[in-house]
Design a protein around this motif. Structure first.
Motif, PDB file in Angstrom:
ATOM      1  N   ARG A  39       0.822  -1.203   0.000  1.00  0.00           N
ATOM      2  CA  ARG A  39       0.000   0.000   0.000  1.00  0.00           C
ATOM      3  C   ARG A  39       0.862   1.261   0.000  1.00  0.00           C
ATOM      4  NH1 ARG A  39      -3.407   1.117   4.120  1.00  0.00           N
ATOM      5  NH2 ARG A  39      -4.921   1.993   2.671  1.00  0.00           N
ATOM      6  N   LEU A  40       2.028   1.195   0.639  1.00  0.00           N
ATOM      7  CA  LEU A  40       2.903   2.365   0.738  1.00  0.00           C
ATOM      8  C   LEU A  40       3.930   2.441  -0.385  1.00  0.00           C
ATOM      9  CD1 LEU A  40       3.656   2.332   4.580  1.00  0.00           C
ATOM     10  CD2 LEU A  40       2.080   3.845   3.366  1.00  0.00           C
ATOM     11  N   ARG A  41       4.016   1.417  -1.205  1.00  0.00           N
ATOM     12  CA  ARG A  41       5.083   1.316  -2.207  1.00  0.00           C
ATOM     13  C   ARG A  41       5.117   2.528  -3.133  1.00  0.00           C
ATOM     14  NH1 ARG A  41       5.349  -4.313  -5.238  1.00  0.00           N
ATOM     15  NH2 ARG A  41       5.649  -4.930  -3.047  1.00  0.00           N
ATOM     16  N   ALA A  73       0.495  12.405  -2.547  1.00  0.00           N
ATOM     17  CA  ALA A  73      -0.506  11.605  -1.844  1.00  0.00           C
ATOM     18  C   ALA A  73      -0.827  12.242  -0.505  1.00  0.00           C
ATOM     19  CB  ALA A  73      -0.013  10.179  -1.635  1.00  0.00           C
ATOM     20  N   SER A  74      -1.870  11.739   0.108  1.00  0.00           N
ATOM     21  CA  SER A  74      -2.136  12.050   1.511  1.00  0.00           C
ATOM     22  C   SER A  74      -2.405  10.734   2.225  1.00  0.00           C
ATOM     23  CB  SER A  74      -3.333  12.993   1.656  1.00  0.00           C
ATOM     24  OG  SER A  74      -4.535  12.327   1.323  1.00  0.00           O
ATOM     25  N   ILE A  75      -2.082  10.725   3.503  1.00  0.00           N
ATOM     26  CA  ILE A  75      -2.297   9.536   4.324  1.00  0.00           C
ATOM     27  C   ILE A  75      -2.993   9.998   5.595  1.00  0.00           C
ATOM     28  CG2 ILE A  75      -1.190   7.653   5.591  1.00  0.00           C
ATOM     29  CD1 ILE A  75       1.203   7.924   3.678  1.00  0.00           C
ATOM     30  N   ASP A  76      -4.103   9.373   5.939  1.00  0.00           N
ATOM     31  CA  ASP A  76      -4.739   9.718   7.217  1.00  0.00           C
ATOM     32  C   ASP A  76      -5.128   8.463   7.979  1.00  0.00           C
ATOM     33  OD1 ASP A  76      -7.924   9.387   6.750  1.00  0.00           O
ATOM     34  OD2 ASP A  76      -7.062  10.275   4.949  1.00  0.00           O
ATOM     35  N   THR A  77      -5.033   8.559   9.298  1.00  0.00           N
ATOM     36  CA  THR A  77      -5.276   7.414  10.160  1.00  0.00           C
ATOM     37  C   THR A  77      -5.695   7.887  11.543  1.00  0.00           C
ATOM     38  OG1 THR A  77      -4.270   5.444  11.174  1.00  0.00           O
ATOM     39  CG2 THR A  77      -2.836   7.335  10.827  1.00  0.00           C
ATOM     40  N   ASP A  78      -6.428   7.037  12.261  1.00  0.00           N
ATOM     41  CA  ASP A  78      -6.762   7.334  13.648  1.00  0.00           C
ATOM     42  C   ASP A  78      -6.042   6.377  14.599  1.00  0.00           C
ATOM     43  OD1 ASP A  78      -8.113   4.971  13.170  1.00  0.00           O
ATOM     44  OD2 ASP A  78     -10.096   5.730  13.721  1.00  0.00           O
ATOM     45  N   ASP A  79      -4.983   5.729  14.100  1.00  0.00           N
ATOM     46  CA  ASP A  79      -4.206   4.815  14.929  1.00  0.00           C
ATOM     47  C   ASP A  79      -3.660   5.559  16.154  1.00  0.00           C
ATOM     48  OD1 ASP A  79      -2.493   2.112  14.981  1.00  0.00           O
ATOM     49  OD2 ASP A  79      -1.178   3.782  15.517  1.00  0.00           O
ATOM     50  N   GLU A  80      -3.797   4.963  17.327  1.00  0.00           N
ATOM     51  CA  GLU A  80      -3.437   5.641  18.569  1.00  0.00           C
ATOM     52  C   GLU A  80      -1.946   5.931  18.675  1.00  0.00           C
ATOM     53  OE1 GLU A  80      -4.477   3.310  21.930  1.00  0.00           O
ATOM     54  OE2 GLU A  80      -3.525   1.470  21.197  1.00  0.00           O
ATOM     55  N   PHE A  95       7.437   6.154  14.455  1.00  0.00           N
ATOM     56  CA  PHE A  95       6.579   5.014  14.749  1.00  0.00           C
ATOM     57  C   PHE A  95       6.805   3.898  13.731  1.00  0.00           C
ATOM     58  CE2 PHE A  95       4.258   8.062  12.141  1.00  0.00           C
ATOM     59  CZ  PHE A  95       3.808   7.284  11.101  1.00  0.00           C
ATOM     60  N   ASP A  96       6.393   2.688  14.074  1.00  0.00           N
ATOM     61  CA  ASP A  96       6.491   1.536  13.174  1.00  0.00           C
ATOM     62  C   ASP A  96       5.526   1.737  12.005  1.00  0.00           C
ATOM     63  OD1 ASP A  96       6.360  -1.010  11.957  1.00  0.00           O
ATOM     64  OD2 ASP A  96       6.802  -2.011  13.854  1.00  0.00           O
ATOM     65  N   LEU A  97       6.029   1.596  10.784  1.00  0.00           N
ATOM     66  CA  LEU A  97       5.177   1.788   9.613  1.00  0.00           C
ATOM     67  C   LEU A  97       4.002   0.811   9.559  1.00  0.00           C
ATOM     68  CD1 LEU A  97       7.661   2.607   6.695  1.00  0.00           C
ATOM     69  CD2 LEU A  97       6.210   4.171   8.002  1.00  0.00           C
ATOM     70  N   LYS A  98       4.069  -0.281  10.316  1.00  0.00           N
ATOM     71  CA  LYS A  98       2.937  -1.205  10.374  1.00  0.00           C
ATOM     72  C   LYS A  98       1.692  -0.508  10.919  1.00  0.00           C
ATOM     73  CE  LYS A  98       4.892  -4.531  12.729  1.00  0.00           C
ATOM     74  NZ  LYS A  98       5.037  -5.826  13.443  1.00  0.00           N
ATOM     75  N   ARG A  99       1.889   0.581  11.658  1.00  0.00           N
ATOM     76  CA  ARG A  99       0.749   1.311  12.205  1.00  0.00           C
ATOM     77  C   ARG A  99      -0.089   1.958  11.106  1.00  0.00           C
ATOM     78  NH1 ARG A  99       0.586  -0.593  17.340  1.00  0.00           N
ATOM     79  NH2 ARG A  99      -1.297   0.693  17.362  1.00  0.00           N
ATOM     80  N   LEU A 100       0.440   1.995   9.881  1.00  0.00           N
ATOM     81  CA  LEU A 100      -0.298   2.575   8.759  1.00  0.00           C
ATOM     82  C   LEU A 100      -1.034   1.520   7.937  1.00  0.00           C
ATOM     83  CD1 LEU A 100       2.321   5.178   7.456  1.00  0.00           C
ATOM     84  CD2 LEU A 100       0.366   5.587   8.969  1.00  0.00           C
ATOM     85  N   THR A 146      -5.898   5.466   5.381  1.00  0.00           N
ATOM     86  CA  THR A 146      -6.492   5.844   4.103  1.00  0.00           C
ATOM     87  C   THR A 146      -5.430   6.567   3.292  1.00  0.00           C
ATOM     88  OG1 THR A 146      -8.710   6.071   5.043  1.00  0.00           O
ATOM     89  CG2 THR A 146      -8.275   7.222   2.961  1.00  0.00           C
ATOM     90  N   ILE A 147      -5.091   6.032   2.127  1.00  0.00           N
ATOM     91  CA  ILE A 147      -4.098   6.651   1.249  1.00  0.00           C
ATOM     92  C   ILE A 147      -4.834   7.206   0.035  1.00  0.00           C
ATOM     93  CG2 ILE A 147      -2.020   6.284  -0.148  1.00  0.00           C
ATOM     94  CD1 ILE A 147      -1.295   3.982   1.718  1.00  0.00           C
ATOM     95  N   THR A 148      -4.722   8.504  -0.154  1.00  0.00           N
ATOM     96  CA  THR A 148      -5.408   9.172  -1.262  1.00  0.00           C
ATOM     97  C   THR A 148      -4.364   9.724  -2.220  1.00  0.00           C
ATOM     98  OG1 THR A 148      -7.168   9.835   0.269  1.00  0.00           O
ATOM     99  CG2 THR A 148      -7.108  10.916  -1.881  1.00  0.00           C
TER     100      THR A 148
END
Length: 265
Positions: free
Chosen positions: A90-92, A230-237, A105-110, A114-116
């Motif tokens: 997804r991040l490639r 791109a934009s990336i948004d997340t609500d990961d704590e 932070f660990d990229l696994k948290r992404l 949402t990647i736009t």
């Protein structure tokens, strides 16, 4: 004994094997239950269960099969690997533009972010996503190397009507760009006149554009030429905690416009 890579290949080449081991790691199941949940034939399940028992990954308890301690270990490790690869995929397309030196932070948290990305028909899709989030946010904190017209307009209008709290740290070049345009300079002045809005300047480099909108973290990703990628948004704590610490750190080390010798008059 087969090598670790051969064992990984053994699992990876069969989605049914992966699913059966995952299910048994979660709890005991009969062959009929496994057939219903996986859609695999009884003949296929027979081969899978036999292979797993040879590896001591499962035991049989009455009519049910259960994963052993090592079976659960393999299931967990393989699931982790799958999630890592899925996140990488997804991040490639954007990883080369990410400010990874700042992202502690660990990229696994992404993994669920949402990647736009811009498209031919929606070149401003990432910015549109940001404006959508801004319209609903009660509290906004940001650190950025840019402050575009659309974002400024939404923030200024919502802050003036007491619908939004705003704190922003921007590079001097970003504020200079606004000040050079009469309409945008006036909008910035109006924003600063709101009761709960404040802007600070950072003279050093600002290598990222991160925004904390209530419980959502939004990253705007640009290349070295400033082109929106791109934009990336997340609500990961964990990402939220990183974003909060990042913007607060930049805020503490930045200066108010007047202290930085900047005038909008």
């Amino acid at each position: 004994m087969e090598s670790a890579l051969e064992e990984i290949e053994f699992l990876a080449l069969s989605a049914n094997r992966v699913e059966v081991l995952r299910l048994l790691a979660a709890g005991g199941r009969s062959r009929n239950e496994l057939a219903a949940e996986t859609g695999a034939s009884q003949a296929t399940l027979g081969r899978i269960l036999s292979d797993f028992r040879e590896r001591s990954w499962i035991d049989r308890e009455g009519s049910e099969y259960v994963a052993t301690a090592t079976g659960r270990l393999v299931a967990t490790g393989f699931t982790d690997l799958q999630e890592i690869i899925e996140t990488e995929q997804r991040l490639r397309g954007v990883v080369e533009y990410l400010p990874t030196a700042e992202m502690t932070f660990d990229l696994k948290r992404l993994s669920d972010a949402t990647i736009t990305m811009p498209t031919q028909t929606r070149p401003n899709a990432p910015l549109s996503r940001l404006l959508e989030l801004l319209e609903d946010a009660d509290e906004v904190w940001t650190v950025s190397h840019a402050f575009n017209e659309q974002t400024l307009t939404v923030v200024q209008e919502r802050a003036e009507t007491d619908e939004q709290t705003f704190r922003g740290v921007f590079s001097r070049s970003a504020i200079d760009a606004l000040a050079a345009d009469t309409e945008l300079r006036n909008r910035l002045q109006d924003l600063l006149g709101a009761d709960d809005a404040a802007v600070r300047i950072r003279d050093g480099s600002v290598p990222l554009a991160v925004m904390l909108l209530d419980e959502v973290v939004y990253l705007l990703v640009r290349d070295e030429q400033g082109v929106l990628r791109a934009s990336i948004d997340t609500d990961d704590e964990v990402v939220r905690s990183w974003a909060r610490e990042t913007v607060e750190d930049y805020w503490e080390r930045a200066e108010a416009l007047e202290e930085a010798g900047f005038s909008l008059e």
